[in-house]
Motif scaffolding. Structure first.
Motif, PDB file in Angstrom:
ATOM      1  N   THR A   1     -10.587   0.078 -18.449  1.00  0.00           N
ATOM      2  CA  THR A   1     -11.126  -0.308 -17.341  1.00  0.00           C
ATOM      3  C   THR A   1     -10.882   0.551 -15.634  1.00  0.00           C
ATOM      4  O   THR A   1      -9.308   0.813 -15.762  1.00  0.00           O
ATOM      5  CB  THR A   1     -10.796  -1.724 -16.931  1.00  0.00           C
ATOM      6  N   VAL A   2     -11.418   1.501 -15.044  1.00  0.00           N
ATOM      7  CA  VAL A   2     -10.749   2.042 -14.600  1.00  0.00           C
ATOM      8  C   VAL A   2     -11.328   1.699 -13.149  1.00  0.00           C
ATOM      9  O   VAL A   2     -12.350   0.496 -12.454  1.00  0.00           O
ATOM     10  CB  VAL A   2     -11.427   3.877 -14.391  1.00  0.00           C
ATOM     11  N   ILE A   3     -10.561   0.868 -11.888  1.00  0.00           N
ATOM     12  CA  ILE A   3     -10.599   0.035 -10.627  1.00  0.00           C
ATOM     13  C   ILE A   3     -10.689   0.562  -9.520  1.00  0.00           C
ATOM     14  O   ILE A   3      -9.477   0.516  -9.711  1.00  0.00           O
ATOM     15  CB  ILE A   3     -10.336  -1.801 -11.317  1.00  0.00           C
ATOM     16  N   THR A   4     -11.547   0.797  -9.017  1.00  0.00           N
ATOM     17  CA  THR A   4     -11.346   1.356  -7.162  1.00  0.00           C
ATOM     18  C   THR A   4     -11.117  -0.194  -6.212  1.00  0.00           C
ATOM     19  O   THR A   4     -12.824  -0.639  -6.665  1.00  0.00           O
ATOM     20  CB  THR A   4     -11.692   2.404  -7.183  1.00  0.00           C
ATOM     21  N   LEU A   5     -10.646  -0.154  -5.503  1.00  0.00           N
ATOM     22  CA  LEU A   5     -10.529  -0.713  -4.075  1.00  0.00           C
ATOM     23  C   LEU A   5     -11.321   0.478  -3.474  1.00  0.00           C
ATOM     24  O   LEU A   5      -9.446   0.670  -3.030  1.00  0.00           O
ATOM     25  CB  LEU A   5      -9.621  -1.697  -4.162  1.00  0.00           C
ATOM     26  N   ASN A   6     -11.779   0.102  -2.667  1.00  0.00           N
ATOM     27  CA  ASN A   6     -12.014   1.013  -1.044  1.00  0.00           C
ATOM     28  C   ASN A   6     -11.641   2.694  -1.431  1.00  0.00           C
ATOM     29  O   ASN A   6     -10.478   2.928  -0.718  1.00  0.00           O
ATOM     30  CB  ASN A   6     -10.964   0.253  -0.075  1.00  0.00           C
ATOM     31  N   GLY A   7     -12.171   2.857  -2.984  1.00  0.00           N
ATOM     32  CA  GLY A   7     -12.309   4.240  -3.047  1.00  0.00           C
ATOM     33  C   GLY A   7     -10.882   4.180  -4.144  1.00  0.00           C
ATOM     34  O   GLY A   7     -10.018   5.692  -4.325  1.00  0.00           O
ATOM     35  N   ARG A   8      -9.433   3.756  -3.525  1.00  0.00           N
ATOM     36  CA  ARG A   8      -7.830   4.001  -4.535  1.00  0.00           C
ATOM     37  C   ARG A   8      -8.366   3.364  -5.469  1.00  0.00           C
ATOM     38  O   ARG A   8      -8.693   2.264  -6.231  1.00  0.00           O
ATOM     39  CB  ARG A   8      -6.927   3.460  -3.149  1.00  0.00           C
TER      40      ARG A   8
ATOM     41  N   GLY B   1     -12.760 -10.108 -14.812  1.00  0.00           N
ATOM     42  CA  GLY B   1     -10.876 -10.698 -14.772  1.00  0.00           C
ATOM     43  C   GLY B   1     -10.535  -9.681 -13.490  1.00  0.00           C
ATOM     44  O   GLY B   1      -9.378 -10.124 -12.700  1.00  0.00           O
ATOM     45  N   ALA B   2     -10.824  -8.100 -14.309  1.00  0.00           N
ATOM     46  CA  ALA B   2     -10.079  -6.848 -12.800  1.00  0.00           C
ATOM     47  C   ALA B   2     -11.020  -7.076 -11.411  1.00  0.00           C
ATOM     48  O   ALA B   2      -9.909  -6.536 -10.750  1.00  0.00           O
ATOM     49  CB  ALA B   2     -10.560  -5.835 -13.956  1.00  0.00           C
TER      50      ALA B   2
ATOM     51  N   LEU C   1     -10.474 -14.616   5.283  1.00  0.00           N
ATOM     52  CA  LEU C   1     -11.042 -14.237   3.275  1.00  0.00           C
ATOM     53  C   LEU C   1     -13.881 -13.260   3.673  1.00  0.00           C
ATOM     54  O   LEU C   1     -12.952 -12.880   3.040  1.00  0.00           O
ATOM     55  CB  LEU C   1     -11.364 -15.522   2.823  1.00  0.00           C
ATOM     56  N   LYS C   2     -13.233 -14.082   4.439  1.00  0.00           N
ATOM     57  CA  LYS C   2     -15.648 -13.607   4.410  1.00  0.00           C
ATOM     58  C   LYS C   2     -14.878 -12.026   4.471  1.00  0.00           C
ATOM     59  O   LYS C   2     -15.752 -11.442   4.870  1.00  0.00           O
ATOM     60  CB  LYS C   2     -15.917 -15.000   5.201  1.00  0.00           C
ATOM     61  N   LYS C   3     -13.981 -12.146   5.567  1.00  0.00           N
ATOM     62  CA  LYS C   3     -14.768 -11.029   6.168  1.00  0.00           C
ATOM     63  C   LYS C   3     -14.168  -9.842   5.817  1.00  0.00           C
ATOM     64  O   LYS C   3     -14.556  -8.812   5.356  1.00  0.00           O
ATOM     65  CB  LYS C   3     -13.530 -10.733   7.761  1.00  0.00           C
ATOM     66  N   LEU C   4     -12.928 -10.040   4.700  1.00  0.00           N
ATOM     67  CA  LEU C   4     -11.972  -9.524   3.561  1.00  0.00           C
ATOM     68  C   LEU C   4     -13.517  -8.770   2.379  1.00  0.00           C
ATOM     69  O   LEU C   4     -13.271  -7.761   2.142  1.00  0.00           O
ATOM     70  CB  LEU C   4     -11.076  -9.606   3.283  1.00  0.00           C
ATOM     71  N   LEU C   5     -13.942  -9.969   2.264  1.00  0.00           N
ATOM     72  CA  LEU C   5     -15.552  -9.915   1.385  1.00  0.00           C
ATOM     73  C   LEU C   5     -16.636  -9.209   1.706  1.00  0.00           C
ATOM     74  O   LEU C   5     -16.844  -8.655   0.707  1.00  0.00           O
ATOM     75  CB  LEU C   5     -15.488 -10.966   0.608  1.00  0.00           C
ATOM     76  N   SER C   6     -16.782  -8.929   2.775  1.00  0.00           N
ATOM     77  CA  SER C   6     -17.877  -8.109   3.197  1.00  0.00           C
ATOM     78  C   SER C   6     -17.378  -6.983   3.631  1.00  0.00           C
ATOM     79  O   SER C   6     -17.980  -5.662   3.552  1.00  0.00           O
ATOM     80  CB  SER C   6     -18.408  -8.622   5.230  1.00  0.00           C
ATOM     81  N   THR C   7     -15.922  -6.625   3.631  1.00  0.00           N
ATOM     82  CA  THR C   7     -15.606  -5.142   3.726  1.00  0.00           C
ATOM     83  C   THR C   7     -15.103  -4.492   2.507  1.00  0.00           C
ATOM     84  O   THR C   7     -15.132  -2.721   2.139  1.00  0.00           O
ATOM     85  CB  THR C   7     -14.703  -4.777   4.515  1.00  0.00           C
ATOM     86  N   LEU C   8     -15.389  -4.830   1.154  1.00  0.00           N
ATOM     87  CA  LEU C   8     -14.241  -4.682  -0.119  1.00  0.00           C
ATOM     88  C   LEU C   8     -15.321  -3.622  -0.477  1.00  0.00           C
ATOM     89  O   LEU C   8     -16.601  -4.261  -1.035  1.00  0.00           O
ATOM     90  CB  LEU C   8     -14.023  -6.011  -0.469  1.00  0.00           C
ATOM     91  N   ASP C   9     -14.516  -2.928  -0.486  1.00  0.00           N
ATOM     92  CA  ASP C   9     -15.832  -1.938  -1.995  1.00  0.00           C
ATOM     93  C   ASP C   9     -15.158  -1.715  -3.426  1.00  0.00           C
ATOM     94  O   ASP C   9     -14.004  -0.784  -3.254  1.00  0.00           O
ATOM     95  CB  ASP C   9     -15.321  -0.779  -1.034  1.00  0.00           C
ATOM     96  N   LEU C  10     -15.358  -2.389  -4.378  1.00  0.00           N
ATOM     97  CA  LEU C  10     -15.125  -2.434  -5.966  1.00  0.00           C
ATOM     98  C   LEU C  10     -16.270  -1.379  -6.856  1.00  0.00           C
ATOM     99  O   LEU C  10     -16.817  -1.951  -6.705  1.00  0.00           O
ATOM    100  CB  LEU C  10     -15.162  -3.700  -6.011  1.00  0.00           C
ATOM    101  N   SER C  11     -15.510  -0.836  -6.811  1.00  0.00           N
ATOM    102  CA  SER C  11     -16.269  -0.269  -8.373  1.00  0.00           C
ATOM    103  C   SER C  11     -15.470  -0.185  -9.264  1.00  0.00           C
ATOM    104  O   SER C  11     -13.993   0.121 -10.005  1.00  0.00           O
ATOM    105  CB  SER C  11     -16.536   1.144  -7.788  1.00  0.00           C
TER     106      SER C  11
ATOM    107  N   ALA D   1      -9.016  -7.668  -7.924  1.00  0.00           N
ATOM    108  CA  ALA D   1      -8.712  -6.970  -7.152  1.00  0.00           C
ATOM    109  C   ALA D   1      -8.686  -7.632  -6.103  1.00  0.00           C
ATOM    110  O   ALA D   1      -7.923  -6.391  -4.594  1.00  0.00           O
ATOM    111  CB  ALA D   1      -9.865  -5.968  -7.533  1.00  0.00           C
ATOM    112  N   VAL D   2     -10.067  -8.209  -5.909  1.00  0.00           N
ATOM    113  CA  VAL D   2      -9.242  -8.925  -4.603  1.00  0.00           C
ATOM    114  C   VAL D   2      -8.163  -8.857  -4.584  1.00  0.00           C
ATOM    115  O   VAL D   2      -7.778 -10.044  -3.127  1.00  0.00           O
ATOM    116  CB  VAL D   2     -10.269 -10.123  -5.094  1.00  0.00           C
ATOM    117  N   THR D   3      -7.583 -10.060  -5.244  1.00  0.00           N
ATOM    118  CA  THR D   3      -6.222 -10.709  -4.599  1.00  0.00           C
ATOM    119  C   THR D   3      -5.690  -9.727  -4.561  1.00  0.00           C
ATOM    120  O   THR D   3      -4.090 -10.728  -3.377  1.00  0.00           O
ATOM    121  CB  THR D   3      -5.629 -11.721  -6.032  1.00  0.00           C
TER     122      THR D   3
END
Ligand code: DC
Length: 220
Positions: free
Chosen positions: A73-80, A32-33, A55-65, A37-39
């Motif tokens: 849960t610690v989730i980062t989106l493009n390093g943040r 769910g997290a 949307l596809k462009k965003l998904l292809s560049t998304l860096d989730l960890s 994060a995508v949202t």
């Protein structure tokens, strides 16, 4: 080993899944997290979810960890670090629509399989036992009545400084269940071979014990 834990929003599945993973000493994956994060990325970049190319462009560049730290849960989106930000009401209000888009689900399911297969994991979500890991070793489907779920959501929101009435939260949950269960792509649905656990009158400790006992006995 994969333990799939599915169920509707605020049914108590996140807390249960996290504790089960802790108790068994395995990885916890909060899917769910990932949708949240995508949202958040969609909202921040002002993307129209009907615009498939954007949307596809965003998904292809998304860096989730994702990682678990002190049981959270610690989730980062493009390093943040967006762990708290993704729980706010604006993200919650849009997450059902974003997570219903096939391109979003395809990208997330792929990532979930990669992450889940790395280690023994408790994977929590809506479609884990049905779509992401249909061959999971253990499957559970967590439910609770609307009042209990609204009370839990109210408590969670208070922790991030938001105050909402129970009536309003019950309405929100009903609306979100309807959207999550009626979408065409991977709707919220119990896997035929999942064990149903109603947590309305159970404490967290009891919920965790039921699952851990079943996993240890190998009968789920
Ligand atoms: O569990 P949660 O409330 O954090 O999930 C947020 C939203 O993400 C929820 O409305 C449905 C969606 N979701 C999904 O579609 N599939 C999953 N495996 C997990 C969550």
């Amino acid at each position: 080993m994969i333990i799939a834990i599915d169920g509707p929003a605020a049914s108590g599945k996140s807390t249960t899944a996290r504790r089960v993973a802790e108790e068994l000493g395995i990885t916890y994956l909060d899917t769910g997290a990932m949708y949240r994060a995508v949202t958040l990325a969609v909202l921040e970049q002002g993307i129209d979810i009907r615009d498939e190319a954007a949307l596809k462009k965003l998904l292809s560049t998304l860096d989730l960890s994702l990682r678990t730290e002190s049981g959270k849960t610690v989730i980062t989106l493009n390093g943040r670090d967006v762990s708290e930000r993704i729980r706010a009401s604006d993200v919650t209000a849009h997450v059902s629509a974003v997570s219903a888009v096939p391109a979003v689900r395809e990208a997330m399911v792929k990532l979930q399989r990669e992450l889940g297969n790395r280690n023994d994991s408790v994977v929590e979500g809506r479609d884990i036992g049905t779509v992401v890991f249909p061959e999971a070793d253990h499957k559970f489907y967590i439910v609770a009545d609307y009042r209990t779920r609204a009370e839990r959501r109210q408590k969670d929101l208070r922790q991030i400084g938001e105050e909402r009435s129970l009536a309003e939260l019950m309405e929100d949950l009903k609306r979100r269940d309807k959207k999550d269960s009626s979408r065409d792509h991977s709707p919220l649905k119990r896997a035929a071979d999942a064990i149903v656990i109603d947590t309305s009158r159970l404490s967290i400790e009891e919920q965790v014990k039921i699952i851990v006992d079943k996993v240890k006995k190998g009968n789920s």
